[in-house]
Scaffold this motif. Structure first.
Motif, PDB file in Angstrom:
ATOM      1  N   LEU A 149      31.936   7.397  59.355  1.00 44.40           N
ATOM      2  CA  LEU A 149      31.827   5.654  59.713  1.00 44.40           C
ATOM      3  C   LEU A 149      32.188   4.995  58.683  1.00 44.40           C
ATOM      4  O   LEU A 149      31.266   4.042  58.380  1.00 44.40           O
ATOM      5  CB  LEU A 149      30.630   5.598  60.407  1.00 44.40           C
ATOM      6  CG  LEU A 149      30.193   6.583  61.409  1.00 44.40           C
ATOM      7  CD1 LEU A 149      28.536   6.497  61.900  1.00 44.40           C
ATOM      8  CD2 LEU A 149      30.710   5.931  62.685  1.00 44.40           C
ATOM      9  N   PRO A 155      37.397  -5.974  66.718  1.00 43.42           N
ATOM     10  CA  PRO A 155      38.317  -6.082  68.029  1.00 43.42           C
ATOM     11  C   PRO A 155      39.209  -7.310  67.891  1.00 43.42           C
ATOM     12  O   PRO A 155      38.796  -8.109  66.957  1.00 43.42           O
ATOM     13  CB  PRO A 155      37.198  -6.555  68.952  1.00 43.42           C
ATOM     14  CG  PRO A 155      35.938  -5.946  68.542  1.00 43.42           C
ATOM     15  CD  PRO A 155      35.976  -6.160  66.914  1.00 43.42           C
ATOM     16  N   ILE A 188      27.955  -9.793  67.543  1.00 42.15           N
ATOM     17  CA  ILE A 188      28.559  -8.938  68.754  1.00 42.15           C
ATOM     18  C   ILE A 188      28.706  -7.625  68.435  1.00 42.15           C
ATOM     19  O   ILE A 188      28.686  -7.091  67.473  1.00 42.15           O
ATOM     20  CB  ILE A 188      30.011  -9.367  68.601  1.00 42.15           C
ATOM     21  CG1 ILE A 188      30.583 -10.930  68.589  1.00 42.15           C
ATOM     22  CG2 ILE A 188      30.983  -8.777  69.743  1.00 42.15           C
ATOM     23  CD1 ILE A 188      31.832 -11.245  68.354  1.00 42.15           C
ATOM     24  N   GLY A 189      27.920  -7.026  69.740  1.00 42.23           N
ATOM     25  CA  GLY A 189      27.657  -5.449  69.613  1.00 42.23           C
ATOM     26  C   GLY A 189      26.032  -5.411  69.929  1.00 42.23           C
ATOM     27  O   GLY A 189      25.207  -6.333  68.993  1.00 42.23           O
ATOM     28  N   THR A 190      25.719  -3.889  70.427  1.00 40.07           N
ATOM     29  CA  THR A 190      24.433  -4.097  70.384  1.00 40.07           C
ATOM     30  C   THR A 190      24.133  -2.384  70.118  1.00 40.07           C
ATOM     31  O   THR A 190      23.423  -1.624  70.882  1.00 40.07           O
ATOM     32  CB  THR A 190      23.601  -4.145  71.754  1.00 40.07           C
ATOM     33  OG1 THR A 190      24.751  -3.670  72.666  1.00 40.07           O
ATOM     34  CG2 THR A 190      23.397  -5.636  71.835  1.00 40.07           C
ATOM     35  N   GLY A 191      24.935  -1.861  69.221  1.00 43.11           N
ATOM     36  CA  GLY A 191      24.730  -0.376  68.532  1.00 43.11           C
ATOM     37  C   GLY A 191      23.958  -0.458  67.608  1.00 43.11           C
ATOM     38  O   GLY A 191      22.939  -1.280  67.437  1.00 43.11           O
ATOM     39  N   SER A 192      23.663   0.684  66.974  1.00 38.89           N
ATOM     40  CA  SER A 192      22.705   0.991  66.013  1.00 38.89           C
ATOM     41  C   SER A 192      22.709  -0.248  64.798  1.00 38.89           C
ATOM     42  O   SER A 192      21.731  -0.764  64.243  1.00 38.89           O
ATOM     43  CB  SER A 192      22.848   2.253  65.119  1.00 38.89           C
ATOM     44  OG  SER A 192      21.932   2.337  64.250  1.00 38.89           O
ATOM     45  N   SER A 193      23.755  -0.525  64.361  1.00 44.62           N
ATOM     46  CA  SER A 193      23.927  -1.661  63.127  1.00 44.62           C
ATOM     47  C   SER A 193      23.177  -2.978  63.923  1.00 44.62           C
ATOM     48  O   SER A 193      22.652  -3.690  63.072  1.00 44.62           O
ATOM     49  CB  SER A 193      25.221  -1.855  62.503  1.00 44.62           C
ATOM     50  OG  SER A 193      25.859  -0.632  62.418  1.00 44.62           O
ATOM     51  N   ILE A 358      34.023 -11.243  75.983  1.00 45.79           N
ATOM     52  CA  ILE A 358      34.520 -12.487  74.997  1.00 45.79           C
ATOM     53  C   ILE A 358      35.868 -12.730  75.293  1.00 45.79           C
ATOM     54  O   ILE A 358      36.931 -11.861  75.160  1.00 45.79           O
ATOM     55  CB  ILE A 358      34.062 -11.942  73.747  1.00 45.79           C
ATOM     56  CG1 ILE A 358      32.632 -11.837  73.509  1.00 45.79           C
ATOM     57  CG2 ILE A 358      34.722 -13.232  72.904  1.00 45.79           C
ATOM     58  CD1 ILE A 358      32.299 -11.066  72.366  1.00 45.79           C
ATOM     59  N   THR A 382      30.547  -4.423  65.545  1.00 41.62           N
ATOM     60  CA  THR A 382      31.342  -3.629  66.625  1.00 41.62           C
ATOM     61  C   THR A 382      31.815  -2.217  66.087  1.00 41.62           C
ATOM     62  O   THR A 382      32.709  -1.726  66.833  1.00 41.62           O
ATOM     63  CB  THR A 382      32.288  -4.630  66.876  1.00 41.62           C
ATOM     64  OG1 THR A 382      32.976  -4.935  65.602  1.00 41.62           O
ATOM     65  CG2 THR A 382      32.064  -5.904  67.456  1.00 41.62           C
ATOM     66  N   PHE A 384      32.949   1.311  64.312  1.00 36.82           N
ATOM     67  CA  PHE A 384      34.132   2.007  63.542  1.00 36.82           C
ATOM     68  C   PHE A 384      35.043   2.670  64.335  1.00 36.82           C
ATOM     69  O   PHE A 384      34.758   3.096  65.389  1.00 36.82           O
ATOM     70  CB  PHE A 384      33.526   2.837  62.736  1.00 36.82           C
ATOM     71  CG  PHE A 384      32.267   2.283  61.636  1.00 36.82           C
ATOM     72  CD1 PHE A 384      32.392   1.717  60.375  1.00 36.82           C
ATOM     73  CD2 PHE A 384      30.965   2.094  61.977  1.00 36.82           C
ATOM     74  CE1 PHE A 384      31.769   1.259  59.635  1.00 36.82           C
ATOM     75  CE2 PHE A 384      30.043   1.451  61.403  1.00 36.82           C
ATOM     76  CZ  PHE A 384      30.288   1.104  60.295  1.00 36.82           C
ATOM     77  N   TRP A 496      31.570   6.194  70.529  1.00 38.90           N
ATOM     78  CA  TRP A 496      32.569   6.495  69.671  1.00 38.90           C
ATOM     79  C   TRP A 496      32.812   7.706  69.297  1.00 38.90           C
ATOM     80  O   TRP A 496      33.637   8.089  68.730  1.00 38.90           O
ATOM     81  CB  TRP A 496      32.406   5.545  68.446  1.00 38.90           C
ATOM     82  CG  TRP A 496      30.973   5.755  67.579  1.00 38.90           C
ATOM     83  CD1 TRP A 496      29.782   5.169  67.750  1.00 38.90           C
ATOM     84  CD2 TRP A 496      30.260   6.756  66.961  1.00 38.90           C
ATOM     85  NE1 TRP A 496      28.634   5.313  67.210  1.00 38.90           N
ATOM     86  CE2 TRP A 496      29.181   6.443  66.543  1.00 38.90           C
ATOM     87  CE3 TRP A 496      31.209   8.013  66.556  1.00 38.90           C
ATOM     88  CZ2 TRP A 496      28.406   7.623  65.861  1.00 38.90           C
ATOM     89  CZ3 TRP A 496      30.285   8.806  65.485  1.00 38.90           C
ATOM     90  CH2 TRP A 496      28.883   8.645  65.367  1.00 38.90           C
TER      91      TRP A 496
HETATM   92  P1  NA7 Z   1      28.599   1.274  67.560  1.00 39.15           P
HETATM   93  O1  NA7 Z   1      27.408   2.282  67.767  1.00 39.15           O
HETATM   94  O2  NA7 Z   1      30.029   1.784  67.719  1.00 39.15           O
HETATM   95  O3  NA7 Z   1      28.255  -0.067  68.232  1.00 39.15           O
HETATM   96  C1  NA7 Z   1      29.137  -1.014  68.314  1.00 39.15           C
HETATM   97  C2  NA7 Z   1      28.782  -1.945  69.263  1.00 39.15           C
HETATM   98  O4  NA7 Z   1      29.751  -3.030  69.434  1.00 39.15           O
HETATM   99  C3  NA7 Z   1      28.623  -1.767  70.755  1.00 39.15           C
HETATM  100  O5  NA7 Z   1      27.442  -2.151  71.346  1.00 39.15           O
HETATM  101  C4  NA7 Z   1      29.928  -1.836  71.559  1.00 39.15           C
HETATM  102  O6  NA7 Z   1      29.992  -2.087  72.669  1.00 39.15           O
HETATM  103  C5  NA7 Z   1      30.235  -3.251  70.797  1.00 39.15           C
HETATM  104  N1  NA7 Z   1      31.468  -3.715  70.907  1.00 39.15           N
HETATM  105  C6  NA7 Z   1      32.539  -3.060  70.374  1.00 39.15           C
HETATM  106  N2  NA7 Z   1      33.810  -3.813  70.623  1.00 39.15           N
HETATM  107  C7  NA7 Z   1      33.182  -5.022  71.395  1.00 39.15           C
HETATM  108  C8  NA7 Z   1      34.126  -5.899  71.864  1.00 39.15           C
HETATM  109  N3  NA7 Z   1      35.309  -5.981  71.763  1.00 39.15           N
HETATM  110  N4  NA7 Z   1      33.370  -6.898  72.791  1.00 39.15           N
HETATM  111  C9  NA7 Z   1      32.160  -6.676  72.951  1.00 39.15           C
HETATM  112  N5  NA7 Z   1      31.306  -5.589  72.111  1.00 39.15           N
HETATM  113  C10 NA7 Z   1      31.985  -4.691  71.539  1.00 39.15           C
HETATM  114  O7  NA7 Z   1      28.395   1.039  65.878  1.00 39.15           O
HETATM  115  P2  NA7 Z   1      27.130   0.766  65.081  1.00 39.15           P
HETATM  116  O8  NA7 Z   1      27.999   0.274  63.768  1.00 39.15           O
HETATM  117  O9  NA7 Z   1      26.284  -0.093  65.518  1.00 39.15           O
HETATM  118  O10 NA7 Z   1      26.752   2.110  64.958  1.00 39.15           O
HETATM  119  C11 NA7 Z   1      27.452   3.353  64.433  1.00 39.15           C
HETATM  120  C12 NA7 Z   1      26.581   4.550  64.135  1.00 39.15           C
HETATM  121  O11 NA7 Z   1      26.198   4.104  62.733  1.00 39.15           O
HETATM  122  C13 NA7 Z   1      25.622   4.755  65.050  1.00 39.15           C
HETATM  123  O12 NA7 Z   1      25.856   5.290  66.012  1.00 39.15           O
HETATM  124  C14 NA7 Z   1      24.518   5.343  64.170  1.00 39.15           C
HETATM  125  O13 NA7 Z   1      24.932   6.991  63.921  1.00 39.15           O
HETATM  126  C15 NA7 Z   1      24.808   4.895  62.709  1.00 39.15           C
HETATM  127  P3  NA7 Z   1      30.220  -0.706  73.785  1.00 39.15           P
HETATM  128  O14 NA7 Z   1      29.187   0.127  73.557  1.00 39.15           O
HETATM  129  O15 NA7 Z   1      31.272  -0.093  73.223  1.00 39.15           O
HETATM  130  O16 NA7 Z   1      30.343  -1.341  75.157  1.00 39.15           O
END
Ligand code: NA7
Length: 537
Positions: A149, A155, A188-193, A358, A382, A384, A496
């Motif tokens: 990662l 994006p 932007i995003g709702t993953g772990s970070s 967006i 967003t 990696f 991912w």
């Molecule tokens: P993640 O888990 O890949 O999260 C990225 C987030 O960004 C996820 O919610 C994505 O939504 C969002 N995303 C990505 N591209 C877009 C666009 N174009 N528009 C809106 N939202 C977007 O990365 P993290 O850094 O949070 O975590 C990575 C790992 O680090 C985690 O799994 C742990 O092991 C530690 P999506 O879900 O793709 O719809």
């Protein structure tokens, strides 16, 4: 001393070149030295620590308990190092990385501030020629410890160049921090970070807008100081503790319950989930044995977490938006501190971009459909270009000029996640084809480094010059990795792990999902059979 740009006085011929000075690269260097080999580690950052060097966003911390997410190769190190919290923060992890680098005198062989650009295998001499943006080197072994990662995904939103405010990616956070006080901020995003940083940013910002495309499951960390009683118990027999964790599916102890979620009454099931929830952390994975193989079993966990979200978030519309609809664990579970609670704050707005994406970044904010959101700063959480991104950025060429990028055009192909047919004496650490990101990364890294070290020692003993996987063994392994994934619930969402987050990336489930203990057995078996599936010459 660690070198910086201009290490012209150094010899450029080594036994091994290692890419990356994160936890993998540092231990690999130590291991190579133990074998009496010379090595140079190239690191793009200005310091060691890899993930923990780059990811300095507010709230960044490890999601596996620190007593387990730590090196075990040195008994003195694991006895003497004191973790302050159950889940260490990024600054503490970075201090640990630097402590290890100093303690084992690693920095003199690490060239910082240097990005590896290309590596070419010369069949006539049997050496790798490595090109960087700060000098070149040649070596017998070429080892990729470049991280799963580490290649950030920003994006390609229209208009970003014209944005008048500041923007940041969580994986490349400024070293002196960012003060959001009084600012309107977009995440932007709702993953772990995002889940880790949102509660922290919300406390500072004037207003926080969270742009959610897919809701994510998160379990509470219940973080706190390391329990001194548990600490004393572990340290009294750290080896036992590590051995127990190597016998698990995930590389950390989660007291897995092998029963089916469907074999117990509703009350019993709920009690199991409640107790895992109360304990906090990724132990939730151990709730039931069929958690990741049976959709109906998984649904029970999904329902449980959705109820928790609904009972935490006061606005029912926001709560419903935060309720994920995917399989629990299909993306790595998040571990949070006050994430869902943050949406009860008056200065936080959740913006659903699942149906209307967006549209563009404007000079003053973000446009979604007809609506403009004015902000002073944008945080890209967003993710990696995971697992293959940092490897593919290097122009790697093996036998007969074969490009790794071509070989992997339809997805990564390797044997045991350790070697690639056509690329002699090249090893990967904790990358695709191995348990890697599905496990506790530290023991996974150490297992790979030990295996690679033993392999090189065997080559020395047999006076073998080259090793590379046999095509047939590689194909069998790739099929096995794919079959395991297909039999699980992992491919059911856009994670991912599948490369689904990066437009145009082949959709292939990259890590090995057969479990850490099974994988270790397989690697040991291959070694004990004289590196079965590899050609040694
Ligand atoms: P993640 O888990 O890949 O999260 C990225 C987030 O960004 C996820 O919610 C994505 O939504 C969002 N995303 C990505 N591209 C877009 C666009 N174009 N528009 C809106 N939202 C977007 O990365 P993290 O850094 O949070 O975590 C990575 C790992 O680090 C985690 O799994 C742990 O092991 C530690 P999506 O879900 O793709 O719809």
């Amino acid at each position: 001393m660690a070198s910086s740009k201009g290490a012209a006085d150094r010899s450029d011929a080594f036994d091994a070149v290692v890419v990356g000075a994160g936890f993998a690269g540092m231990y690999m260097l130590h291991k190579l030295r133990e074998l009496g080999l010379t090595a140079r580690v190239y690191e793009a950052g200005t310091g060691v620590g890899g993930t923990w060097y780059w990811n300095r966003y507010p709230g960044a911390r490890v999601d596996v308990e620190s007593l387990e997410y730590s090196y075990q190769f040195s008994e003195d190190l694991q006895q003497q190092w004191e973790w302050s919290e159950r889940y260490a923060t990024q600054p503490e992890l970075l201090r640990y990385a630097n402590h290890v680098a100093e303690r084992f005198d690693l920095k003199r062989d690490i060239q910082l501030n240097t990005r590896v650009q290309a590596a070419r295998f010369d069949e006539a001499t049997g050496r790798w020629h490595v090109t960087t943006d700060n000098g070149n080197a040649s070596s017998r072994f070429f080892i990729l410890a470049s991280g799963c990662l580490s290649s950030t995904n920003v994006p390609d939103f229209k208009g970003l160049g014209g944005f008048k405010g500041s923007w940041y990616h969580t994986g490349g956070w400024p070293h002196d921090g960012v003060d959001f006080t009084g600012k309107r901020v977009a995440v932007i995003g709702t993953g772990s970070s995002a889940i880790q940083s949102i509660p922290m940013i919300a406390r500072q910002a004037k207003h926080l807008f969270v742009f959610q495309r897919t809701a994510t499951y998160s379990v509470p960390a219940h973080n706190g100081p390391v329990d001194p009683v548990a600490l004393a118990r572990v340290k009294a027999n750290y080896r036992d503790f590590r051995e127990r964790n190597a016998k698990t599916g995930y590389g950390f102890i989660l007291d897995a319950n092998e029963a089916s979620a469907l074999s117990v009454s509703d009350e019993e099931r709920r009690a199991v989930y409640e107790s895992r929830w109360a304990r906090g952390g990724l132990g939730f994975y151990g709730s039931f044995g069929d958690f990741l193989s049976d959709k109906a079993a998984n649904d029970t966990a999904a329902d449980f977490i959705r109820q928790k979200i609904r009972s935490t978030v006061r606005d029912p519309v926001v709560a419903e938006l935060l309720c994920p609809r995917t399989v629990v664990g299909c993306k790595r579970l998040c571990v949070d501190t006050g994430y869902y609670e943050t949406y009860n704050r008056p200065n936080v707005t959740l913006v659903d971009v699942s149906k209307t994406p967006i549209d563009r970044i404007t000079a003053t904010g973000l446009r979604v459909g007809e609506r403009d959101y004015e902000v002073d700063a944008i945080v890209f959480a967003t993710g990696f270009d995971a697992m293959t991104g940092s490897v593919m950025k290097i122009d790697i060429r093996g036998n007969q000029g074969l490009r790794l990028a071509d070989k992997w055009a339809a997805g990564p192909k390797n044997y045991l996640g350790l070697g690639v047919a056509g690329f002699p004496n090249m090893f990967l650490i904790a990358g695709p084809g191995s348990p890697s990101v599905l496990t506790n990364m530290l023991p996974s890294i150490e297992q790979h480094v030990r295996w690679i070290g033993d392999c090189i020692a065997t080559m020395q003993a047999r006076q073998a010059q080259r090793i590379e996987p046999v095509e047939a063994a590689e194909e069998t392994w790739v099929s096995h990795v794919n079959e395991l994934a297909a039999a699980s619930l992992f491919p059911s969402c856009n994670s991912w792990y599948l490369g689904a987050n990066v437009p145009g990336k082949p959709r292939v489930f990259m890590p090995y999902s057969g479990g850490f203990a099974t994988y270790i057995e397989k690697c040991n078996e291959v070694a004990s059979r004289g590196y079965e599936g590899f050609a040694l010459s």
